[in-house]
Write a protein that holds these residues in place. Structure first.
Motif, PDB file in Angstrom:
ATOM      1  N   ILE A  29       0.848  -1.193   0.000  1.00  8.86           N
ATOM      2  CA  ILE A  29       0.000   0.000   0.000  1.00  8.86           C
ATOM      3  C   ILE A  29       0.884   1.244   0.000  1.00  8.86           C
ATOM      4  CG2 ILE A  29      -1.716   1.355   1.276  1.00  8.86           C
ATOM      5  CD1 ILE A  29      -2.817  -1.264   2.370  1.00  8.86           C
ATOM      6  N   GLU A  30       0.585   2.155  -0.910  1.00 10.97           N
ATOM      7  CA  GLU A  30       1.318   3.414  -0.997  1.00 10.97           C
ATOM      8  C   GLU A  30       0.357   4.574  -0.742  1.00 10.97           C
ATOM      9  OE1 GLU A  30       3.687   6.194  -4.303  1.00 10.97           O
ATOM     10  OE2 GLU A  30       2.844   4.250  -4.865  1.00 10.97           O
ATOM     11  N   ILE A  31       0.636   5.378   0.268  1.00  9.73           N
ATOM     12  CA  ILE A  31      -0.192   6.550   0.547  1.00  9.73           C
ATOM     13  C   ILE A  31       0.234   7.663  -0.400  1.00  9.73           C
ATOM     14  CG2 ILE A  31      -0.853   8.267   2.264  1.00  9.73           C
ATOM     15  CD1 ILE A  31      -0.226   6.143   4.390  1.00  9.73           C
ATOM     16  N   VAL A  32      -0.662   8.059  -1.282  1.00 10.89           N
ATOM     17  CA  VAL A  32      -0.305   9.033  -2.317  1.00 10.89           C
ATOM     18  C   VAL A  32      -0.786  10.438  -1.996  1.00 10.89           C
ATOM     19  CG1 VAL A  32      -0.223   7.306  -4.149  1.00 10.89           C
ATOM     20  CG2 VAL A  32      -2.399   8.445  -3.645  1.00 10.89           C
ATOM     21  N   GLY A  33      -1.566  10.585  -0.924  1.00 11.04           N
ATOM     22  CA  GLY A  33      -2.030  11.919  -0.565  1.00 11.04           C
ATOM     23  C   GLY A  33      -2.912  11.889   0.664  1.00 11.04           C
ATOM     24  N   GLU A  34      -3.106  13.082   1.252  1.00 12.81           N
ATOM     25  CA  GLU A  34      -3.975  13.244   2.406  1.00 12.81           C
ATOM     26  C   GLU A  34      -4.808  14.498   2.229  1.00 12.81           C
ATOM     27  OE1 GLU A  34      -2.018  13.185   6.157  1.00 12.81           O
ATOM     28  OE2 GLU A  34      -0.733  11.472   5.663  1.00 12.81           O
ATOM     29  N   GLY A  35      -6.054  14.448   2.732  1.00  6.03           N
ATOM     30  CA  GLY A  35      -6.934  15.606   2.680  1.00  6.03           C
ATOM     31  C   GLY A  35      -7.641  15.774   4.007  1.00  6.03           C
ATOM     32  N   ALA A  36      -8.090  17.018   4.299  1.00  8.91           N
ATOM     33  CA  ALA A  36      -8.733  17.318   5.567  1.00  8.91           C
ATOM     34  C   ALA A  36     -10.224  17.592   5.420  1.00  8.91           C
ATOM     35  CB  ALA A  36      -8.055  18.513   6.231  1.00  8.91           C
ATOM     36  N   ALA A  43      -9.884  17.314  -6.387  1.00  7.67           N
ATOM     37  CA  ALA A  43      -8.587  17.833  -6.817  1.00  7.67           C
ATOM     38  C   ALA A  43      -7.463  16.885  -6.431  1.00  7.67           C
ATOM     39  CB  ALA A  43      -8.344  19.214  -6.209  1.00  7.67           C
ATOM     40  N   LEU A  44      -7.562  16.303  -5.230  1.00  3.85           N
ATOM     41  CA  LEU A  44      -6.539  15.346  -4.801  1.00  3.85           C
ATOM     42  C   LEU A  44      -6.552  14.092  -5.679  1.00  3.85           C
ATOM     43  CD1 LEU A  44      -6.925  15.596  -0.917  1.00  3.85           C
ATOM     44  CD2 LEU A  44      -4.846  16.107  -2.223  1.00  3.85           C
ATOM     45  N   VAL A  45      -7.739  13.625  -6.046  1.00  2.00           N
ATOM     46  CA  VAL A  45      -7.844  12.456  -6.913  1.00  2.00           C
ATOM     47  C   VAL A  45      -7.238  12.752  -8.280  1.00  2.00           C
ATOM     48  CG1 VAL A  45      -9.478  11.013  -8.188  1.00  2.00           C
ATOM     49  CG2 VAL A  45      -9.792  11.388  -5.746  1.00  2.00           C
ATOM     50  N   ASP A  51      -6.165   4.367  -6.128  1.00  2.00           N
ATOM     51  CA  ASP A  51      -7.037   3.215  -6.381  1.00  2.00           C
ATOM     52  C   ASP A  51      -8.189   3.181  -5.381  1.00  2.00           C
ATOM     53  OD1 ASP A  51      -5.333   2.023  -8.453  1.00  2.00           O
ATOM     54  OD2 ASP A  51      -3.946   1.638  -6.793  1.00  2.00           O
ATOM     55  N   VAL A  52      -7.888   3.617  -4.150  1.00  4.52           N
ATOM     56  CA  VAL A  52      -8.869   3.592  -3.061  1.00  4.52           C
ATOM     57  C   VAL A  52      -8.778   4.898  -2.283  1.00  4.52           C
ATOM     58  CG1 VAL A  52      -9.607   2.416  -0.937  1.00  4.52           C
ATOM     59  CG2 VAL A  52      -8.657   1.078  -2.844  1.00  4.52           C
ATOM     60  N   VAL A  53      -9.952   5.413  -1.882  1.00  2.00           N
ATOM     61  CA  VAL A  53     -10.019   6.572  -0.989  1.00  2.00           C
ATOM     62  C   VAL A  53     -10.608   6.096   0.334  1.00  2.00           C
ATOM     63  CG1 VAL A  53     -10.942   8.885  -0.592  1.00  2.00           C
ATOM     64  CG2 VAL A  53     -10.358   8.158  -2.923  1.00  2.00           C
ATOM     65  N   LEU A  54      -9.878   6.297   1.417  1.00  2.00           N
ATOM     66  CA  LEU A  54     -10.358   5.990   2.760  1.00  2.00           C
ATOM     67  C   LEU A  54     -10.816   7.313   3.359  1.00  2.00           C
ATOM     68  CD1 LEU A  54     -10.668   3.698   4.827  1.00  2.00           C
ATOM     69  CD2 LEU A  54      -8.348   4.213   5.623  1.00  2.00           C
ATOM     70  N   MET A  55     -12.145   7.484   3.521  1.00  2.00           N
ATOM     71  CA  MET A  55     -12.703   8.812   3.743  1.00  2.00           C
ATOM     72  C   MET A  55     -13.624   8.869   4.962  1.00  2.00           C
ATOM     73  SD  MET A  55     -14.268  11.448   0.993  1.00  2.00           S
ATOM     74  CE  MET A  55     -14.996  10.192  -0.043  1.00  2.00           C
ATOM     75  N   ASP A  56     -13.358   9.847   5.799  1.00  2.00           N
ATOM     76  CA  ASP A  56     -14.226  10.112   6.939  1.00  2.00           C
ATOM     77  C   ASP A  56     -15.601  10.543   6.435  1.00  2.00           C
ATOM     78  OD1 ASP A  56     -15.162  10.587   9.475  1.00  2.00           O
ATOM     79  OD2 ASP A  56     -14.115  12.490   9.733  1.00  2.00           O
ATOM     80  N   ILE A  57     -16.647  10.117   7.115  1.00  2.00           N
ATOM     81  CA  ILE A  57     -17.981  10.466   6.641  1.00  2.00           C
ATOM     82  C   ILE A  57     -18.457  11.810   7.186  1.00  2.00           C
ATOM     83  CG2 ILE A  57     -19.397   9.427   8.453  1.00  2.00           C
ATOM     84  CD1 ILE A  57     -21.058   8.196   6.108  1.00  2.00           C
ATOM     85  N   ARG A  58     -17.870  12.271   8.285  1.00  2.00           N
ATOM     86  CA  ARG A  58     -18.268  13.564   8.854  1.00  2.00           C
ATOM     87  C   ARG A  58     -17.100  14.539   8.780  1.00  2.00           C
ATOM     88  NH1 ARG A  58     -21.140   9.934  12.099  1.00  2.00           N
ATOM     89  NH2 ARG A  58     -23.353  10.409  12.264  1.00  2.00           N
ATOM     90  N   MET A  59     -17.263  15.576   7.955  1.00  4.40           N
ATOM     91  CA  MET A  59     -16.247  16.619   7.818  1.00  4.40           C
ATOM     92  C   MET A  59     -16.941  17.967   7.752  1.00  4.40           C
ATOM     93  SD  MET A  59     -13.440  14.733   5.339  1.00  4.40           S
ATOM     94  CE  MET A  59     -14.644  14.013   4.201  1.00  4.40           C
ATOM     95  N   PRO A  60     -16.267  19.044   8.113  1.00  5.71           N
ATOM     96  CA  PRO A  60     -16.947  20.319   8.348  1.00  5.71           C
ATOM     97  C   PRO A  60     -17.530  21.028   7.126  1.00  5.71           C
ATOM     98  CG  PRO A  60     -14.570  20.556   8.580  1.00  5.71           C
ATOM     99  CD  PRO A  60     -14.848  19.090   8.485  1.00  5.71           C
TER     100      PRO A  60
END
Length: 222
Positions: A29-36, A43-45, A51-60
Motif C-alpha cells: 500500500i502506498e499513501i499518495v495523498g492526504e486531505g482534511a 482535486a486530490l484524486v 485506487d482507493v479513498v479511505l474517507m471520513d464520513i463527517r467533515m466540516p
C-alpha cells in the motif's frame, strides 16, 4: 507487485497520522495523498490517481457522503471506503447507496483496516454479512412499499440466473460460495455480477445487496 495507491481524507490530523502510520507499514500500500475535507477530494484524486479513498464520513465543509457521490459519478472513479464511529449510521447507508464500496469503524483493529483496503482494491466488498443485514434493517422505513416497487421494476431487467446471483450477493456470499451453491464456475459468477452491475447501473456488490433487500428478496435470510 504494483502497490495499491491510497488517499486518506479525514478532518482530524491525529486520525490521519494514525492511518498513515498504520498503512505505511504495509508493503503493498502506498499513501499518495492526504486531505482534511471533502471539498479537497476531487482535486486530490486528479493529482494523485488513487485506487482507493479511505474517507471520513463527517467533515466540516463537504462531508464524506457528498464527496463520495461526486467521486462515484466520475469516469474511472476510485473505490471509496468510508470511516465512521457508528455501526448503522443513516449517513453510512446513504454513502453505500451513493457507491461507496463499504465502511470500516474507526476503532477497527489496524490489520482489519489494511485488509479492507486490499479487498476493496481487489473488487471485493468490505461489509460482512452481519453488518450488511444490520444496515439493511436500518434502511427499512415508512416508504418501504414505494422503494420495493421501484426495486422490483429495476430487477425485472435481469434474467433468472442473474436474479439468483443478485440474491446470493445480497446474502453476503463470496463468489466461490455462490459458484458452489448455484453450480457454476467462479468465472461465470464474476461475469454475472459484472452484467448485473451494468444492467442496473450500479457501482458495486453492496448496491446489489441493498437493491435485493429493497425488492423484498432477502426477507427469509434476515
Amino acid at each position: 507487485m504494483t502497490a495499491i495507491r491510497l488517499l486518506l481524507v479525514d478532518d482530524d490530523p491525529l486520525v490521519r497520522a494514525g492511518l498513515s502510520l498504520m498503512m505505511g507499514g504495509a508493503e503493498d500500500i502506498e499513501i499518495v495523498g492526504e486531505g482534511a475535507d471533502g471539498d479537497e477530494v476531487e482535486a486530490l484524486v486528479d493529482r494523485t490517481h488513487p485506487d482507493v479513498v479511505l474517507m471520513d464520513i463527517r467533515m466540516p465543509t463537504v462531508d464524506g457522503l457528498t464527496a463520495t457521490e461526486r467521486l462515484r459519478a466520475r469516469t474511472d472513479a476510485p473505490q471509496v471506503v468510508v470511516l465512521t464511529t457508528f455501526h448503522a449510521d443513516e449517513q453510512v447507508l446513504h454513502a453505500l447507496r451513493a457507491g461507496a464500496a463499504g465502511f470500516v469503524l474507526k476503532d477497527t483493529p489496524p490489520a482489519e483496516i489494511v485488509d479492507a483496503v486490499r479487498r476493496v482494491a481487489a473488487g471485493d466488498p468490505v461489509l460482512s454479512p452481519a453488518v450488511t443485514r444490520q444496515l439493511m434493517r436500518h434502511a427499512a422505513g415508512t416508504r418501504a412499499d414505494t422503494r420495493q416497487a421501484r426495486a422490483r421494476d429495476r430487477l425485472a431487467a435481469l434474467n433468472n440466473r442473474e436474479r439468483e446471483v443478485a440474491v446470493a450477493v445480497g446474502r453476503g456470499l463470496a463468489n466461490a460460495e455462490i459458484a458452489t451453491g448455484l453450480f457454476m464456475s467462479v468465472a461465470t459468477v464474476k461475469t454475472h455480477v459484472s452484467r448485473i452491475l451494468a444492467k442496473l447501473g450500479l457501482n458495486n456488490r453492496v448496491q446489489i445487496a441493498l437493491l435485493a433487500y429493497d425488492a423484498g428478496l432477502l426477507e427469509d435470510t434476515l
